[in-house]
Design an enzyme around this catalytic site. Structure first.
Site, PDB file in Angstrom:
ATOM      1  CG  HIS A  36      30.835  51.096  40.213  1.00 47.54           C
ATOM      2  ND1 HIS A  36      31.755  50.067  40.156  1.00 47.54           N
ATOM      3  CD2 HIS A  36      29.841  50.669  41.060  1.00 47.54           C
ATOM      4  CE1 HIS A  36      31.352  49.074  40.940  1.00 47.54           C
ATOM      5  NE2 HIS A  36      30.193  49.414  41.488  1.00 47.54           N
ATOM      6  CG  ASP A  63      27.665  48.536  43.827  1.00 46.51           C
ATOM      7  OD1 ASP A  63      28.739  48.084  43.378  1.00 46.51           O
ATOM      8  OD2 ASP A  63      27.545  49.700  44.249  1.00 46.51           O
ATOM      9  CB  CYS A  94      32.315  47.385  38.062  1.00 43.56           C
ATOM     10  SG  CYS A  94      32.833  48.648  36.880  1.00 43.56           S
TER      11      CYS A  94
END
Length: 302
Positions: free
Chosen positions: A182, A199, A244
């Protein structure tokens, strides 16, 4: 003209090249052509084999290359950079033409995960737009502990001496040597002691990434006697498993444009909107969605 790197497109002349690049390319062409005449047995394909009269005139130089390579390349400027005469270019100008003038080729599938190389190729050209910015790289979470990693023993004083005020890093949650899981982003305003962490899943940084945050906090405390201003995104807005890396790049690009952190994280892009950014960041334009204006606010519509 989305094949051009950020802020490289000249709409009036429909080109990604600037005049200095074209002058050096013309000189390279002339050198190469002169060598050909000294070695007539070698197999060269030039079309019009006249030397180019060198002058700082963009329209003129573009026409000279079109006259010579139009049958081979048409209007494809990337094709022009693949011609043999480009081998006569050296140094920074060659690197700028080959690696800074055009957007990179990205993943062919619209939801393919971004690699370290993909992310670096998106972000590094922004150093040319913002001379006081340095992209540290797409790195593992424990980068500050790995001697071959750019965050290892990072020298903030040296960066400031070099005129760098802003740095950004895109971390992977996995550590060095692991496959990757990620991507998340960190943006630092060194002079003003501000650090922003984002994030797209709305989570706090992992303990490994916290080490890098703490090292900047310690540096700033030693230098100024003050604590840093630290913010992280608490909103989870990623609804897929593929974007992401794109979210992380977009966060940094929008921070560089001057958009406030709170505005970015509270007005996040949807899947379709963030996926559309692939058509801005990569010249092969793999997304089926029209690019959103916030993919690159300072380059919107260019």
């Amino acid at each position: 003209m989305n094949i051009c790197g950020p802020q490289r497109y000249d709409k009036e002349n429909n080109t990604c090249f600037n005049v200095d690049q074209l002058v050096e390319m013309a000189k390279a062409y002339n050198r190469y052509l002169s060598k050909t005449k000294l070695n007539p047995s070698r197999n060269y394909h030039f079309g019009d084999a006249d030397l180019i009269n060198i002058k700082s005139d963009k329209k003129y130089l573009l026409k000279q290359f079109k006259d010579r390579f139009g049958k081979i390349c048409g209007s494809d400027e990337i094709c022009l950079t693949h011609q043999a005469f480009m081998g006569e270019l050296v140094g920074e100008m060659k690197d700028d033409i080959l690696f800074g003038t055009f957007r990179s080729e990205g993943p062919s599938k619209s939801t393919e995960w971004l690699s370290t190389i993909d992310i670096n190729q998106i972000m590094v050209p922004y150093e040319n737009i913002y001379p006081n910015f340095k992209f540290i790289g797409a790195v593992p979470a424990d980068c500050d502990q790995v001697s071959v990693c750019p965050l290892y023993n990072i020298n903030y004083d040296k960066l400031m001496d070099e005129g760098i005020n802003y740095i950004a890093t895109i971390f992977n949650h996995d550590r060095y040597g692991q496959p990757g899981s990620h991507w998340v982003a960190m943006f630092v305003d060194i002079n003003n002691g501000k650090l922003y962490y984002c994030d797209s899943n709305g989570k706090e940084p992992t303990k490994y990434i916290e080490n890098s945050i703490e090292k900047f906090a310690q540096f700033y405390k030693r230098k100024t006697g003050n604590d840093i201003i630290y913010k992280y995104n608490k909103n989870s807005y990623q609804k897929d498993g593929s974007e992401c890396g794109v979210y992380s790049c977009n966060f940094i690009i929008r921070m560089l444009s001057g958009e406030p952190f709170d505005n970015i994280v509270s007005n996040s892009l949807s899947f379709q909107e963030i996926n559309s950014c692939r058509n801005v960041y990569f010249r092969n334009q793999p997304s089926k969605f029209k690019p959103h204006k916030l993919c690159d606010p300072t380059n919107s519509g260019k």
